[in-house]
Design a protein around this motif. Sequence first.
Motif, PDB file in Angstrom:
ATOM      1  N   ILE A  51      11.772  -7.395  -1.216  1.00 12.70           N
ATOM      2  CA  ILE A  51      12.907  -5.694  -1.573  1.00 12.70           C
ATOM      3  C   ILE A  51      12.223  -5.357  -2.717  1.00 12.70           C
ATOM      4  O   ILE A  51      11.646  -5.776  -3.395  1.00 12.70           O
ATOM      5  CB  ILE A  51      14.181  -6.520  -1.618  1.00 12.70           C
ATOM      6  CG1 ILE A  51      14.282  -6.763  -0.740  1.00 12.70           C
ATOM      7  CG2 ILE A  51      14.968  -4.942  -2.314  1.00 12.70           C
ATOM      8  CD1 ILE A  51      16.707  -6.983  -1.178  1.00 12.70           C
ATOM      9  N   ALA A  52      11.178  -4.086  -1.833  1.00 10.85           N
ATOM     10  CA  ALA A  52      10.804  -3.453  -3.110  1.00 10.85           C
ATOM     11  C   ALA A  52      11.228  -2.368  -3.753  1.00 10.85           C
ATOM     12  O   ALA A  52      11.936  -1.527  -2.747  1.00 10.85           O
ATOM     13  CB  ALA A  52       9.624  -3.066  -2.487  1.00 10.85           C
ATOM     14  N   ASP A  53      11.594  -2.107  -5.055  1.00 14.15           N
ATOM     15  CA  ASP A  53      12.217  -0.200  -5.040  1.00 14.15           C
ATOM     16  C   ASP A  53      11.492   0.389  -5.817  1.00 14.15           C
ATOM     17  O   ASP A  53      10.005   0.137  -6.414  1.00 14.15           O
ATOM     18  CB  ASP A  53      13.556  -0.359  -5.741  1.00 14.15           C
ATOM     19  CG  ASP A  53      13.353  -0.961  -7.270  1.00 14.15           C
ATOM     20  OD1 ASP A  53      13.579  -0.567  -8.093  1.00 14.15           O
ATOM     21  OD2 ASP A  53      13.403  -1.984  -6.834  1.00 14.15           O
ATOM     22  N   TYR A  54      11.454   1.598  -6.267  1.00 11.14           N
ATOM     23  CA  TYR A  54      10.176   2.627  -6.679  1.00 11.14           C
ATOM     24  C   TYR A  54      10.783   3.714  -6.075  1.00 11.14           C
ATOM     25  O   TYR A  54      11.754   3.953  -6.013  1.00 11.14           O
ATOM     26  CB  TYR A  54       8.969   2.544  -5.741  1.00 11.14           C
ATOM     27  CG  TYR A  54       8.999   2.998  -4.788  1.00 11.14           C
ATOM     28  CD1 TYR A  54       9.730   4.160  -3.911  1.00 11.14           C
ATOM     29  CD2 TYR A  54       9.413   1.807  -3.262  1.00 11.14           C
ATOM     30  CE1 TYR A  54       9.275   4.607  -2.181  1.00 11.14           C
ATOM     31  CE2 TYR A  54       9.298   1.835  -2.210  1.00 11.14           C
ATOM     32  CZ  TYR A  54       8.955   4.190  -1.299  1.00 11.14           C
ATOM     33  OH  TYR A  54       9.203   3.682  -0.389  1.00 11.14           O
ATOM     34  N   GLN A  55      10.329   4.770  -7.404  1.00 10.07           N
ATOM     35  CA  GLN A  55      11.196   6.428  -7.303  1.00 10.07           C
ATOM     36  C   GLN A  55       9.535   7.392  -6.561  1.00 10.07           C
ATOM     37  O   GLN A  55       8.937   7.020  -7.726  1.00 10.07           O
ATOM     38  CB  GLN A  55      11.274   6.283  -9.211  1.00 10.07           C
ATOM     39  CG  GLN A  55      12.702   5.476  -9.437  1.00 10.07           C
ATOM     40  CD  GLN A  55      13.132   6.277 -10.889  1.00 10.07           C
ATOM     41  OE1 GLN A  55      12.540   6.160 -11.714  1.00 10.07           O
ATOM     42  NE2 GLN A  55      14.227   4.967 -11.115  1.00 10.07           N
ATOM     43  N   SER A  56      10.350   8.183  -6.264  1.00  5.69           N
ATOM     44  CA  SER A  56       9.199   9.349  -5.892  1.00  5.69           C
ATOM     45  C   SER A  56      10.724  10.971  -6.356  1.00  5.69           C
ATOM     46  O   SER A  56      11.512  11.157  -5.962  1.00  5.69           O
ATOM     47  CB  SER A  56       8.968   9.332  -5.208  1.00  5.69           C
ATOM     48  OG  SER A  56       8.265  10.447  -4.715  1.00  5.69           O
ATOM     49  N   SER A  93       0.929  -1.132   0.473  1.00 10.00           N
ATOM     50  CA  SER A  93      -0.190   0.064   0.553  1.00 10.00           C
ATOM     51  C   SER A  93       1.017   1.385   0.068  1.00 10.00           C
ATOM     52  O   SER A  93       1.990   1.397   0.827  1.00 10.00           O
ATOM     53  CB  SER A  93      -1.233  -0.109   1.234  1.00 10.00           C
ATOM     54  OG  SER A  93       0.001   0.221   2.595  1.00 10.00           O
ATOM     55  N   ASN A  94       0.500   2.598  -0.523  1.00 10.64           N
ATOM     56  CA  ASN A  94       0.898   4.005  -0.767  1.00 10.64           C
ATOM     57  C   ASN A  94       0.214   4.678  -0.385  1.00 10.64           C
ATOM     58  O   ASN A  94      -1.061   5.551  -0.500  1.00 10.64           O
ATOM     59  CB  ASN A  94       1.157   3.784  -2.295  1.00 10.64           C
ATOM     60  CG  ASN A  94       1.646   4.975  -2.709  1.00 10.64           C
ATOM     61  OD1 ASN A  94       2.379   5.808  -1.766  1.00 10.64           O
ATOM     62  ND2 ASN A  94       2.281   6.141  -3.322  1.00 10.64           N
ATOM     63  N   PRO A  95       1.017   4.746   1.569  1.00  8.62           N
ATOM     64  CA  PRO A  95       0.106   5.784   2.545  1.00  8.62           C
ATOM     65  C   PRO A  95       0.518   7.654   1.937  1.00  8.62           C
ATOM     66  O   PRO A  95       0.289   8.244   2.218  1.00  8.62           O
ATOM     67  CB  PRO A  95       0.302   5.384   3.868  1.00  8.62           C
ATOM     68  CG  PRO A  95       1.574   5.232   3.834  1.00  8.62           C
ATOM     69  CD  PRO A  95       1.678   4.347   2.445  1.00  8.62           C
ATOM     70  N   GLY A  96       1.709   7.723   0.949  1.00  3.37           N
ATOM     71  CA  GLY A  96       2.176   8.968   1.454  1.00  3.37           C
ATOM     72  C   GLY A  96       1.463   9.444  -0.642  1.00  3.37           C
ATOM     73  O   GLY A  96       0.812   9.192  -0.799  1.00  3.37           O
ATOM     74  N   ARG A  97       3.046  10.464  -0.941  1.00  4.54           N
ATOM     75  CA  ARG A  97       3.451  10.380  -2.405  1.00  4.54           C
ATOM     76  C   ARG A  97       2.937   9.593  -3.445  1.00  4.54           C
ATOM     77  O   ARG A  97       3.419   8.174  -3.384  1.00  4.54           O
ATOM     78  CB  ARG A  97       4.190  11.238  -2.462  1.00  4.54           C
ATOM     79  CG  ARG A  97       5.400  10.821  -2.432  1.00  4.54           C
ATOM     80  CD  ARG A  97       6.653  11.347  -2.966  1.00  4.54           C
ATOM     81  NE  ARG A  97       7.283  12.033  -1.784  1.00  4.54           N
ATOM     82  CZ  ARG A  97       8.684  12.357  -1.294  1.00  4.54           C
ATOM     83  NH1 ARG A  97       8.922  11.956  -2.269  1.00  4.54           N
ATOM     84  NH2 ARG A  97       8.834  12.314   0.304  1.00  4.54           N
ATOM     85  N   ASP A  98       2.366   9.950  -4.438  1.00  5.47           N
ATOM     86  CA  ASP A  98       2.836   9.321  -6.583  1.00  5.47           C
ATOM     87  C   ASP A  98       3.851   8.273  -5.456  1.00  5.47           C
ATOM     88  O   ASP A  98       5.166   9.238  -5.842  1.00  5.47           O
ATOM     89  CB  ASP A  98       2.421   9.933  -7.017  1.00  5.47           C
ATOM     90  CG  ASP A  98       0.736  10.325  -6.678  1.00  5.47           C
ATOM     91  OD1 ASP A  98      -0.059  10.260  -6.345  1.00  5.47           O
ATOM     92  OD2 ASP A  98       0.320  11.430  -7.736  1.00  5.47           O
ATOM     93  N   LEU A  99       4.073   6.898  -6.389  1.00  3.32           N
ATOM     94  CA  LEU A  99       5.359   6.708  -6.660  1.00  3.32           C
ATOM     95  C   LEU A  99       5.384   6.035  -8.169  1.00  3.32           C
ATOM     96  O   LEU A  99       4.254   6.153  -8.903  1.00  3.32           O
ATOM     97  CB  LEU A  99       5.263   5.689  -5.905  1.00  3.32           C
ATOM     98  CG  LEU A  99       5.025   6.286  -4.012  1.00  3.32           C
ATOM     99  CD1 LEU A  99       5.200   4.625  -3.545  1.00  3.32           C
ATOM    100  CD2 LEU A  99       6.258   6.343  -3.726  1.00  3.32           C
TER     101      LEU A  99
END
Length: 621
Positions: free
Chosen positions: A178-183, A113-119
């Motif tokens: 292990i998850a990776d994403y950009q913001s 789940s993404n509780p913060g800004r857009d990823l």
Amino acid sequence: MKSDIAKTEQTKQRFHHRHLPNFTRLTKFIWWKFSHLYFPIWIHFMTDKYEGRRHHLVVDIIYSVVTFILIAVNLAMGIWYYLYFVPADLELQIVTTSEVVSGEPMHVNVIYSNPGRDLKQATMDIYLPEGYIPGEQHNAHSLQHVELGSLPSGSSGVVTISGVVFGDIGETYDVRIIADYQSAGRTFYEAATHHFSVLKSSFELGLELPKAVVYGEPVEGTLVLINHSIVPRKNILLTLSAPAGFRAAGIDAGDSEAALNVFTQQITIPSIAAGQELRIPLTGIFIQPTSDEVVLGDLETEVRISGTSGVESEIIDSARLFDDGGKSNVVSLILPRVVATLKSPVALNFGFPLSSTITVRNAGNSVMQQVALKVFATGSALVPSRATAAVVKSGEREVSQSVTLNDGFLVLPVIEELAVGESATITLSIPTTILTTQNVSASLRVTGSVFAPLVDETIAIPAASSVTKFNSRVELGVDTVYTTPGGEQLGYGPNPPRAWEVTAYRVVMTLRNVNNVIAGTRVTTQLPTQVEWTGENSVSAGTELTYDESTRTVTWKIPALPPQSDAYGAQFEVWLTPNHLQIGQIPAITLDTKAVTTDAFTGSAILMSAGATSASGAVVE
């Protein structure tokens, strides 16, 4: 031009001297001060406040510019702090069981789940343990890569990995993510781990043994292997262990291709299909301890079967073996309560019945009941279907009765009860037939069971066995010949014989050996006083014919004679000179012919007799 200036001045006066519509005094004051501080140029053009005080206008303009710069810097710093010091967040949670069964399905659910800004460009790597086999909908690797893409704020989802897990019983394994994403142009990482333990295995092992066994007696059991998994197993290695000296002696592999190593007490099985059940008959023996440190007698012990196996899979190392645990059986080890002995003749002639004596004795300390014996008889010369048996107990002999033949065993009459120290004897008689084959023997093995009320168990009776060998059939023949059946004349002189005249006869001896090699054969006969040895003789190769004049004995020696269809022979010439007292009588040519030989197979001495021979007719004048 003057009129426009006049209008502007008039507007300034109106703005400065009049209240704005619907404004209160406080609101007007606050707005005026704010505008004066931050928008002096606007105040200058809209009012006459700076009339004649232009230097104040310059100061207020500098002040407002500096203020705006400070505000902009603070805003920029806030934005910069938000972008670079407030990290983006992706919440990960692994939902699955904490205890698994090796070889059964296991579902791994990953909730994100993404509780913060857009990823953006979000991906997830799921590291499965070495014994996990993903289902067909996933790639055949322990690393599962999932592309999540862009995740708006507030978004969530579930990734499910379905497969079958294998592991060692009692061991703990991990599922790691292990998850990776950009913001905001930066890359962030998140990780989560779940621990689970292998509780038991879907590869079920079992060993079926009797509840009570006797030291030194063969034990028949069954190995049970059930693969409850949907995945085949391979390279199965089973180990038998028992502190009381159990030794596996053999297995009936059947189609399983199982093999027993009697030295290591390990059983190997190449493979077992998914859902398959194998039942492998096993024979073994409990060896009674003899050490002075061991207390001999009845006891209980555990026989354990444990195993490891590999998995038919592309992603699991072919040499990897997983611990499948084991299974134990409690067995009561009992000292022999009833002892059986079997006596049979060492050697026997074909056609004579094989008569054996079986004695059972209660060697225990309590009454024994239902003594049931059976005999396994093997030998091509035996006719077990016509066997009979008679029981002698307490000096009373029962009438002989036929014996039941069941599944290759001769089932003997049941002895209802044996008191402490009491014995019973069973006489078993099995007819035999005549054979021409070589080195024939017969073996008997008596086994049985008895009910011991003291331990409330039916226990085995130690086996007893015997071997009987059959003597070779040796046929001895002797004849006096004047004329052969074909008409050839071998003798000379008057025929029938005439008193005081010489008639020559040919004495022919034959020896035919059928079954076994015989050695040291001696055939002897004596000549009456009216018969003379002429010295003319012939024998089969390798044999010797001699005459002892002092005893008037003819001896034919055969060192060794193998079994063959043709008879050995020896012949010699004699002269008969009857006297007048023998007129009308048929004189003897040879007295009784006897033979003795040794059977090389049985070691027995064989005695034969062919009787006397006589002239071809009565003596005439």
